[in-house]
Design a protein around this motif. Sequence first.
Motif, mmCIF file in Angstrom:
data_model
loop_
_atom_site.group_PDB
_atom_site.id
_atom_site.type_symbol
_atom_site.label_atom_id
_atom_site.label_comp_id
_atom_site.label_asym_id
_atom_site.label_seq_id
_atom_site.Cartn_x
_atom_site.Cartn_y
_atom_site.Cartn_z
ATOM 1 N N GLU A 195 3.993 4.597 15.775
ATOM 2 C CA GLU A 195 3.062 5.963 14.910
ATOM 3 C C GLU A 195 4.432 6.241 14.690
ATOM 4 O OE1 GLU A 195 -0.106 6.363 14.177
ATOM 5 O OE2 GLU A 195 -0.469 4.686 14.976
ATOM 6 N N THR A 196 5.915 6.420 15.544
ATOM 7 C CA THR A 196 6.843 6.986 14.806
ATOM 8 C C THR A 196 7.336 6.311 13.458
ATOM 9 O OG1 THR A 196 8.312 4.877 15.759
ATOM 10 C CG2 THR A 196 7.694 6.740 17.121
ATOM 11 N N ARG A 197 8.831 6.942 12.767
ATOM 12 C CA ARG A 197 9.405 6.405 12.078
ATOM 13 C C ARG A 197 10.580 6.123 12.206
ATOM 14 N NH1 ARG A 197 12.480 10.236 8.769
ATOM 15 N NH2 ARG A 197 12.381 12.068 10.705
ATOM 16 N N LEU A 198 10.756 5.333 13.265
ATOM 17 C CA LEU A 198 11.763 4.847 13.760
ATOM 18 C C LEU A 198 11.336 3.244 13.151
ATOM 19 C CD1 LEU A 198 14.007 3.941 15.026
ATOM 20 C CD2 LEU A 198 13.301 3.303 17.028
ATOM 21 N N GLU A 264 18.673 -1.158 5.367
ATOM 22 C CA GLU A 264 18.667 -0.168 4.639
ATOM 23 C C GLU A 264 18.046 0.084 3.137
ATOM 24 O OE1 GLU A 264 19.460 3.932 4.613
ATOM 25 O OE2 GLU A 264 19.377 2.207 6.346
ATOM 26 N N ALA A 265 17.798 -1.840 2.546
ATOM 27 C CA ALA A 265 17.832 -1.803 1.602
ATOM 28 C C ALA A 265 15.498 -1.863 1.647
ATOM 29 C CB ALA A 265 17.571 -3.377 0.525
ATOM 30 N N SER A 266 15.226 -2.708 3.151
ATOM 31 C CA SER A 266 13.850 -2.867 3.478
ATOM 32 C C SER A 266 13.076 -1.851 4.239
ATOM 33 C CB SER A 266 14.051 -4.256 3.966
ATOM 34 O OG SER A 266 12.168 -4.129 4.655
ATOM 35 N N ALA A 267 13.686 -1.060 4.918
ATOM 36 C CA ALA A 267 12.820 -0.783 5.704
ATOM 37 C C ALA A 267 12.959 0.860 5.498
ATOM 38 C CB ALA A 267 13.567 -0.170 7.370
ATOM 39 N N THR A 268 14.434 1.741 4.742
ATOM 40 C CA THR A 268 14.481 3.115 4.902
ATOM 41 C C THR A 268 13.883 2.961 3.007
ATOM 42 O OG1 THR A 268 15.628 2.718 5.908
ATOM 43 C CG2 THR A 268 15.946 4.329 4.662
ATOM 44 N N ILE A 269 14.551 2.228 2.094
ATOM 45 C CA ILE A 269 14.016 2.797 0.590
ATOM 46 C C ILE A 269 13.065 1.102 0.190
ATOM 47 C CG2 ILE A 269 14.673 2.970 -1.296
ATOM 48 C CD1 ILE A 269 18.045 3.352 -0.102
ATOM 49 N N ASN A 270 12.721 1.128 0.212
ATOM 50 C CA ASN A 270 12.306 -0.140 0.260
ATOM 51 C C ASN A 270 11.706 -0.956 -1.464
ATOM 52 O OD1 ASN A 270 9.174 1.619 1.574
ATOM 53 N ND2 ASN A 270 10.058 0.708 2.291
ATOM 54 N N ARG A 271 13.378 -0.426 -1.918
ATOM 55 C CA ARG A 271 13.337 -1.376 -3.242
ATOM 56 C C ARG A 271 15.043 -0.915 -2.963
ATOM 57 N NH1 ARG A 271 10.138 3.119 -5.774
ATOM 58 N NH2 ARG A 271 9.969 1.299 -7.292
#
Length: 352
Positions: A195-198, A264-271
């Motif tokens: 349930e975390t943002r990690l 960073e592209a996949s997990a944080t921004i998704n694009r």
Amino acid sequence: MLGYRLQKRDEPWNWGAPFIIVGALVLSFGISALLLELQGKSAVQGLLVLWQGSFGASWALEDALLKSIPIFLCALGVATAFRMQVWNIGAEGQFALGAIGATWAALTFPNLPGFVLMPLMFICAALFGAVWAYIPAILRLKLQVNEIISTLMLNYIAILLLQYLVFGAWKDPASFGFPVTPEFSPGAIIGQIGETRLHWGFAVCVGAGIAMWAFMRFTRLGFEIKIAGEGERIAMYSRLPYGMLTILVMAISGALAGWAGCIEASATINRLQPSIMVGYGYTAIVVAWLARLHPLYIGISAYLLAALRVGVENMQLELQTPASFGSIMEGLILMSVLAGQMFVTYKIVKKN
């Protein structure tokens, strides 16, 4: 210095290194406090806001951990090159190429299942980053081009290439004119832990750190890299393949920075979008030197520098400090620590 001179110690002052680092940090934060006063802001309040934004809340700790993931991977990569005295300043560009490679895989094969697409994205990111790092390695070996200059210049080319793609061929038609790619399919997005943002990129960091520590400590190639790090002449005298080792450490460095871009592209921004480039590759250089190139200490330093970034962002919101203040603090920390490390090898003595 009148009446005094530097004298090389008989043995390095290793047990004094922690005191030197603490002293350097105190000095850099003291100068930062003075800069706040010169801006007409309370230094005490500023440092308190910095502390609260870095460690004073659960959201701050979580944000710092998220930001430390790409910093750690980039720092782990540049530390591998630095061990051979190959000065890779190009983690920022290799990070960008890794993000490009992962995005290419995500946009080209959006319908692949996640257990196939995700490894493909990491492979592409590693290859793109490694190839980008291979260029300055070859320029150094074949044409004697200084790798500091070539890696730095390639950073700008990589960032412009990323912008060219997101403003052009990869631009999302439904983005209302904003320079972003289409959002990744679910199989191309690294999931969160519970349930975390990690996200699970943290596990990649742990695995990469352990693997690089074991590689440098227990393998023959790792031993050869350490020997070659004493100098090219020593490597040649020891009959080590200096050219191959140079290419190897640069490729590893580029691949790890490429993984950081992929995560960073996949997990944080998704694009993919230009805002992905926030200087993680440059911060990684500071982290690697603070940690003295040791993987465990790189993890600690990466978290502390990430926390500093979060704290500075909090200062911008609360005190309206300039956005460049964080970069100034990072630079002060690096310069003071590097200057302080001189006293590990040298001491000040009175002239006869």
